[in-house]
Design a protein around this motif. Sequence first.
Motif, PDB file in Angstrom:
ATOM      1  N   HIS A 100       5.321   9.871  10.395  1.00 37.82           N
ATOM      2  CA  HIS A 100       4.614   8.690   9.899  1.00 37.82           C
ATOM      3  C   HIS A 100       3.309   8.458  10.654  1.00 37.82           C
ATOM      4  CE1 HIS A 100       7.544   7.183   6.945  1.00 37.82           C
ATOM      5  NE2 HIS A 100       8.355   7.960   7.627  1.00 37.82           N
ATOM      6  N   TYR A 197      -4.121  -5.609   8.222  1.00 35.96           N
ATOM      7  CA  TYR A 197      -3.924  -4.876   6.968  1.00 35.96           C
ATOM      8  C   TYR A 197      -3.561  -5.846   5.854  1.00 35.96           C
ATOM      9  CZ  TYR A 197      -3.521  -0.878  10.138  1.00 35.96           C
ATOM     10  OH  TYR A 197      -3.757   0.077  11.081  1.00 35.96           O
ATOM     11  N   ASP A 198      -3.404  -5.348   4.647  1.00 39.62           N
ATOM     12  CA  ASP A 198      -2.938  -6.219   3.576  1.00 39.62           C
ATOM     13  C   ASP A 198      -1.441  -6.475   3.739  1.00 39.62           C
ATOM     14  OD1 ASP A 198      -5.333  -6.840   2.326  1.00 39.62           O
ATOM     15  OD2 ASP A 198      -5.371  -4.941   1.243  1.00 39.62           O
ATOM     16  N   PRO A 199      -0.985  -7.630   3.205  1.00 36.02           N
ATOM     17  CA  PRO A 199       0.367  -8.118   3.539  1.00 36.02           C
ATOM     18  C   PRO A 199       1.503  -7.136   3.235  1.00 36.02           C
ATOM     19  CG  PRO A 199      -0.844  -9.804   2.336  1.00 36.02           C
ATOM     20  CD  PRO A 199      -1.694  -8.576   2.330  1.00 36.02           C
ATOM     21  N   ILE A 201       2.463  -4.268   3.864  1.00 36.00           N
ATOM     22  CA  ILE A 201       2.422  -2.806   3.723  1.00 36.00           C
ATOM     23  C   ILE A 201       2.936  -2.130   4.997  1.00 36.00           C
ATOM     24  CG2 ILE A 201       1.084  -0.824   2.958  1.00 36.00           C
ATOM     25  CD1 ILE A 201      -0.968  -2.714   1.742  1.00 36.00           C
ATOM     26  N   PRO A 202       2.381  -2.464   6.194  1.00 40.45           N
ATOM     27  CA  PRO A 202       2.955  -1.847   7.395  1.00 40.45           C
ATOM     28  C   PRO A 202       4.415  -2.256   7.610  1.00 40.45           C
ATOM     29  CG  PRO A 202       1.242  -3.443   7.990  1.00 40.45           C
ATOM     30  CD  PRO A 202       1.183  -3.278   6.508  1.00 40.45           C
ATOM     31  N   ALA A 204       6.668  -2.712   5.390  1.00 39.36           N
ATOM     32  CA  ALA A 204       7.523  -1.853   4.565  1.00 39.36           C
ATOM     33  C   ALA A 204       7.649  -0.463   5.199  1.00 39.36           C
ATOM     34  CB  ALA A 204       6.947  -1.739   3.153  1.00 39.36           C
ATOM     35  N   GLU A 205       6.537   0.063   5.755  1.00 39.91           N
ATOM     36  CA  GLU A 205       6.630   1.403   6.343  1.00 39.91           C
ATOM     37  C   GLU A 205       7.515   1.408   7.589  1.00 39.91           C
ATOM     38  OE1 GLU A 205       3.212   3.938   6.349  1.00 39.91           O
ATOM     39  OE2 GLU A 205       4.132   5.360   7.726  1.00 39.91           O
ATOM     40  N   ARG A 208      10.961   1.658   6.431  1.00 41.81           N
ATOM     41  CA  ARG A 208      11.210   3.034   5.967  1.00 41.81           C
ATOM     42  C   ARG A 208      11.436   3.961   7.187  1.00 41.81           C
ATOM     43  NH1 ARG A 208      12.131   6.919   1.641  1.00 41.81           N
ATOM     44  NH2 ARG A 208      11.892   8.797   2.867  1.00 41.81           N
ATOM     45  N   GLU A 212      14.785   6.093   7.921  1.00 49.19           N
ATOM     46  CA  GLU A 212      14.733   7.553   8.094  1.00 49.19           C
ATOM     47  C   GLU A 212      15.336   7.965   9.437  1.00 49.19           C
ATOM     48  OE1 GLU A 212      11.060   9.699   7.487  1.00 49.19           O
ATOM     49  OE2 GLU A 212      10.581   8.541   5.707  1.00 49.19           O
ATOM     50  N   ASP A 322       9.423  -5.436  -3.329  1.00 46.32           N
ATOM     51  CA  ASP A 322       8.764  -4.490  -4.249  1.00 46.32           C
ATOM     52  C   ASP A 322       8.458  -3.172  -3.544  1.00 46.32           C
ATOM     53  OD1 ASP A 322       8.812  -6.223  -6.327  1.00 46.32           O
ATOM     54  OD2 ASP A 322       6.665  -6.696  -6.305  1.00 46.32           O
ATOM     55  N   PHE A 323       7.878  -3.285  -2.361  1.00 46.59           N
ATOM     56  CA  PHE A 323       7.493  -2.079  -1.611  1.00 46.59           C
ATOM     57  C   PHE A 323       8.727  -1.275  -1.179  1.00 46.59           C
ATOM     58  CE2 PHE A 323       3.392  -4.370  -0.035  1.00 46.59           C
ATOM     59  CZ  PHE A 323       2.791  -4.157  -1.273  1.00 46.59           C
ATOM     60  N   VAL A 326       9.888   0.845  -3.949  1.00 46.72           N
ATOM     61  CA  VAL A 326       9.096   2.083  -4.062  1.00 46.72           C
ATOM     62  C   VAL A 326       9.551   3.095  -3.006  1.00 46.72           C
ATOM     63  CG1 VAL A 326       6.796   3.120  -3.945  1.00 46.72           C
ATOM     64  CG2 VAL A 326       7.091   0.851  -4.966  1.00 46.72           C
ATOM     65  N   PHE A 327       9.787   2.605  -1.800  1.00 48.19           N
ATOM     66  CA  PHE A 327      10.190   3.496  -0.700  1.00 48.19           C
ATOM     67  C   PHE A 327      11.664   3.910  -0.783  1.00 48.19           C
ATOM     68  CE2 PHE A 327       6.679   2.126   2.523  1.00 48.19           C
ATOM     69  CZ  PHE A 327       5.822   3.083   2.003  1.00 48.19           C
ATOM     70  N   GLY A 328      12.378   3.384  -1.782  1.00 44.38           N
ATOM     71  CA  GLY A 328      13.759   3.836  -2.016  1.00 44.38           C
ATOM     72  C   GLY A 328      14.771   3.386  -0.990  1.00 44.38           C
TER      73      GLY A 328
ATOM     74  N   LYS B 457       1.031   1.162  -4.895  1.00 46.90           N
ATOM     75  CA  LYS B 457       2.417   1.631  -5.033  1.00 46.90           C
ATOM     76  C   LYS B 457       2.463   3.116  -5.354  1.00 46.90           C
ATOM     77  CE  LYS B 457       4.552  -2.768  -6.194  1.00 46.90           C
ATOM     78  NZ  LYS B 457       5.274  -3.545  -7.206  1.00 46.90           N
ATOM     79  N   MET B 460       2.049   4.855  -2.139  1.00 48.46           N
ATOM     80  CA  MET B 460       3.336   4.754  -1.427  1.00 48.46           C
ATOM     81  C   MET B 460       4.338   5.780  -1.962  1.00 48.46           C
ATOM     82  SD  MET B 460       4.053   0.670  -1.099  1.00 48.46           S
ATOM     83  CE  MET B 460       3.693  -0.191   0.431  1.00 48.46           C
ATOM     84  N   GLN B 461       4.370   5.893  -3.280  1.00 44.74           N
ATOM     85  CA  GLN B 461       5.326   6.802  -3.914  1.00 44.74           C
ATOM     86  C   GLN B 461       5.041   8.259  -3.507  1.00 44.74           C
ATOM     87  OE1 GLN B 461       8.070   6.133  -5.779  1.00 44.74           O
ATOM     88  NE2 GLN B 461       8.424   8.343  -5.802  1.00 44.74           N
ATOM     89  N   LYS B 464       6.062   8.796   0.075  1.00 47.09           N
ATOM     90  CA  LYS B 464       7.520   8.909   0.159  1.00 47.09           C
ATOM     91  C   LYS B 464       7.970  10.328  -0.210  1.00 47.09           C
ATOM     92  CE  LYS B 464      11.730   7.420  -2.071  1.00 47.09           C
ATOM     93  NZ  LYS B 464      12.049   7.675  -3.468  1.00 47.09           N
ATOM     94  N   TRP B 467       7.142  12.568   2.739  1.00 49.09           N
ATOM     95  CA  TRP B 467       8.067  12.357   3.860  1.00 49.09           C
ATOM     96  C   TRP B 467       9.408  13.021   3.580  1.00 49.09           C
ATOM     97  CZ3 TRP B 467       6.818   6.432   3.684  1.00 49.09           C
ATOM     98  CH2 TRP B 467       5.578   6.191   4.292  1.00 49.09           C
ATOM     99  N   ALA B 473       2.693  12.425   6.602  1.00 55.93           N
ATOM    100  CA  ALA B 473       1.710  11.835   5.707  1.00 55.93           C
ATOM    101  C   ALA B 473       1.416  10.376   6.024  1.00 55.93           C
ATOM    102  CB  ALA B 473       2.210  11.935   4.276  1.00 55.93           C
ATOM    103  N   PHE B 477      -3.438   1.103   4.770  1.00 53.69           N
ATOM    104  CA  PHE B 477      -2.614  -0.073   4.467  1.00 53.69           C
ATOM    105  C   PHE B 477      -3.427  -1.194   3.809  1.00 53.69           C
ATOM    106  CE2 PHE B 477       0.286   0.948   8.344  1.00 53.69           C
ATOM    107  CZ  PHE B 477       1.006   1.857   7.593  1.00 53.69           C
ATOM    108  N   LYS B 478      -4.151  -0.854   2.724  1.00 53.05           N
ATOM    109  CA  LYS B 478      -4.925  -1.878   2.025  1.00 53.05           C
ATOM    110  C   LYS B 478      -4.569  -1.809   0.539  1.00 53.05           C
ATOM    111  CE  LYS B 478      -7.758  -3.336   5.351  1.00 53.05           C
ATOM    112  NZ  LYS B 478      -7.911  -4.739   5.755  1.00 53.05           N
ATOM    113  N   ASN B 479      -4.657  -2.948  -0.145  1.00 56.36           N
ATOM    114  CA  ASN B 479      -4.376  -2.958  -1.575  1.00 56.36           C
ATOM    115  C   ASN B 479      -5.417  -2.151  -2.344  1.00 56.36           C
ATOM    116  OD1 ASN B 479      -2.063  -4.641  -1.544  1.00 56.36           O
ATOM    117  ND2 ASN B 479      -3.393  -6.421  -1.213  1.00 56.36           N
TER     118      ASN B 479
END
Lengths: 545, 545
Positions: A100, A197-199, A201-202, A204-205, A208, A212, A322-323, A326-328, B457, B460-461, B464, B467, B473, B477-479
């Motif tokens: 990551h 950063y935008d809300p 996003i980090p 969610a990572e 993830r 992992e 939501d995020f 996407v990240f499963g 998204k 992000m997909q 994922k 990874w 990867a 982190f911006k919209n």
Amino acid sequence: MADRKVELTQKIEEQGSKVRQLKAEGAEKTAIDAEVAVLKGLKQELAVLEGTAGETKSKGKAGKTSFVLKTPKGTKDYNDKDMAIREKVFSTITKVFKKHGAVTIDTPVFELKEILSGKYGEDSKLIYDLKDQGGEECSLRYDLTVPFARFLAMNGKEYQNFKRYHIAKVYRRDQPAMTKGRMREFYQCDFDIAGVYDPMIPDAEILRVLCEALTALDLGKFTVKINHRKILDGIFEVCGVPEDNIRPISSAVDKLDKLPWEDVKKEMTEEKGLAPEVADKIGEYVKLKGGRDLLEKLFKDAILTGNKSASEGLADMALLFDFLEVFGIMDLMSFDLSLARGLDYYTGIIYEAVTEKSAPPKLAEGTKPKTKEGTDELDESTVGVGSIAAGGRYDNLVGMFSGRNKKGEPNLKIPCVGVSIGVERVFSILMAKQKAEDIKSNETEVYVIAVGDGLLKERMQIAKELWEADIKASFLFKNKPKLDKQWAACEKEHIPFAVIIGRDELDKGEIRLKDMRSKNEAQGGGVTLQRADMVKELKARLQTM
Amino acid sequence: MADRKVELTQKIEEQGSKVRQLKAEGAEKTAIDAEVAVLKGLKQELAVLEGTAGETKSKGKAGKTSFVLKTPKGTKDYNDKDMAIREKVFSTITKVFKKHGAVTIDTPVFELKEILSGKYGEDSKLIYDLKDQGGEECSLRYDLTVPFARFLAMNGKEYQNFKRYHIAKVYRRDQPAMTKGRMREFYQCDFDIAGVYDPMIPDAEILRVLCEALTALDLGKFTVKINHRKILDGIFEVCGVPEDNIRPISSAVDKLDKLPWEDVKKEMTEEKGLAPEVADKIGEYVKLKGGRDLLEKLFKDAILTGNKSASEGLADMALLFDFLEVFGIMDLMSFDLSLARGLDYYTGIIYEAVTEKSAPPKLAEGTKPKTKEGTDELDESTVGVGSIAAGGRYDNLVGMFSGRNKKGEPNLKIPCVGVSIGVERVFSILMAKQKAEDIKSNETEVYVIAVGDGLLKERMQIAKELWEADIKASFLFKNKPKLDKQWAACEKEHIPFAVIIGRDELDKGEIRLKDMRSKNEAQGGGVTLQRADMVKELKARLQTM
């Protein structure tokens, strides 16, 4: 300490008389032995105090020694087998962190005392201080988060955006429960993302990464409990908790994974002066658990959505979910309103991972973990491993170090989100699955064995040729080792190949190669090879292992 | 501390008056500034003491902050670039250690105080103690050798024969010279062989390990100075040094790499009371350096060979040189009779590795390294890096912990030989060779970039999917990140590949792949691939990197 020595000397004298008297009276052996044991204990303590433990004591009959050989309380040595597991855990986690994009930093084991002060609330009493030997006042680090924030405050201009991991030891003067991985010196594995950063996003990572890492560690089924400080604060506000009581009440809620609601309510009302009906309202909220369904339910709660803090928190959660979809990893989450986390510095989402193996044994309602009789060590059969990872968002910690401008705003504001994996707990779960004798702690590939005469220099020469070809090789450090000793060493260390040399073979430019893993009798003493082909043949065989 | 606060408050008041008076008198600006600086210093100290440093100071004009953000004296942070070099150094060394069959152990950062006491002679004053907060008295470890001996004494039955390495931090309250790698907190890399073996075999392998490690580290030309405690003691005996003066005289000889003979002689005679003619006899011996030739010469010295200690030492050396010949490293050795090593616990061969870059700048005869004016920090232009590795045989250290039997013999005697690589010094030599901007500290392989709309998204997909295929990867982190910001991030982090997505491509099930290392304009915006082939194509390209 001097007083204790005087006291001990006197006690030793008295105890000595007592033993002599018992002997003179012809007392029973068990009675005498018991008093002798007491005497030995006193002598041992004195020897340690005097620093003479381990010195010759040939005058007295007690003979032997009295040195207490141990590591300090709450710490332990890791032997080669422990380290083999530990290195596997670290490399598994590091691999995920690097995947990551994280880099690593290192900070000193001790910090200036003032860096740590005011960061840990009640737990500050658990900080280890260094002795004042002239110079600065220092303390051992309590976690890796505060040193990271200090690093960012010092270097923030270069590190505005930063994904870093840090695997290192931290120190807490806590009650140890060694076999459950609760120690005074222990490793933490931290991964944090710093930057504007935008809300979510980090955030969610990070989740993830956590999933992992726990999957890669193969700890079995796990769940990530997740909540949001702003939702929790909103709940407290709408239930009627006075503002200055919010953090204390939050601390009480945090105990719900260990104590029943009745005990927590008692703490809120009796200790912390909350009105019982307010506590009951809180109780209705914090018993809620779920996923998206719970979020939908809370969005329909007009009182809650009317609260600014709660409504911001709910919006964050909706975006985060939501995020995570996407990240499963949404199915690994449990949205749990009882999760509060102890540390003051969290400002957004908070989370905690538990496995089935983290749970403590069931205790009777209202009972607490016990200490062993006569000691302050926890009885480890009454405690669980607890959460194996935890973290959250902390947007204001760096600002606490950066100083403030005239308006009272921090000079530097670097929002952060991170997770800390409690690797000692992971380690204790993994060690329980392994048999010590099955762990190969060395990586040696070839053992060089001589038949007949010792052939020391010839074995050395072969080992050198193997080392130069980057093959891991050893031999027995004896001039004329017995053959069976050499086989035994090779087997004990789980070394897969043996190169066998004898005078005759050497004269013909040959060696023998034996696969030690195979019990196949057909290979007998191994295959004979030209010495010039030894490296090539071994490389080929090692590659297919 | 409370007293100091009162004192500071008073001083601040006085200094404030002084400044106001100077201003009122219309004094020169430089004079006023000087007094203001003093005032600020006092305020800063008070803020630190009160723990309010970093808090709002909006009332006063001084504004800003006064928190001293730093690591403790003699310690430092390692940032991501430092760590990239450091991890390379560690993995290079570890690879060599493992090739020779070593396993690793870990011990606590602090030990019971009595474990360390009486092991380091004069240097004991440099040990860091922990504060007495109730409980045991503890100290930070000073080296890795004493904890290893303690470990063997505790676990010796299982570890009679043991090749172990240990890479960890140690602590010394010494005068720091940071840029030369002399710090109060620093790493040591130790490799030791414990066990009863035939003479000089493990000793030879340790030296081979040392030479392999230094060669692998690519530090340039190096020499291993080697000597034997028994030869040295024999020399002192035949020259007429009284037995109880042997260790002090040995310490004086050890300074010959830093001081001229005249100064060392002065220490021997004036400080340590040795007769000048005895010192001169020693001087004749300790100036000798060489290889086999020197050994031959000493064997012809009837006075020396008539001494039991010296003759044992010479026999050891002859055997060792034979083995070093087989191991192909004899030409890297310098048999140097001036090498004495400071630590008391050595009992056999001793050695020290130096590179051309270890040497201090030439100082005028009789001058010593300087400290910076007004501080106790060394002026780093006057000191060298010093030896980069050192070690020797220590056969009695484990016995010091094992207690003794009635005859006064240690209960457990495990002879050891080891080497410690001073990795901070290695590190400072390597850092001097590198440009910071050329160091890639992350391992990220692919950056996921969106063209046009933010496609968060979708990025992000893709991340994922990468990874999950074990490809490293990242994405921004911006919209809706700007395209140039994404390119810049990818380039700044030295990421070799970019996966580029746009709405049109995604709708067609395609992505674009660009090799960021190639300035080849022909690839333009990269090659277009079926999204289903993305992982396969990247894996193939990454494999040939």
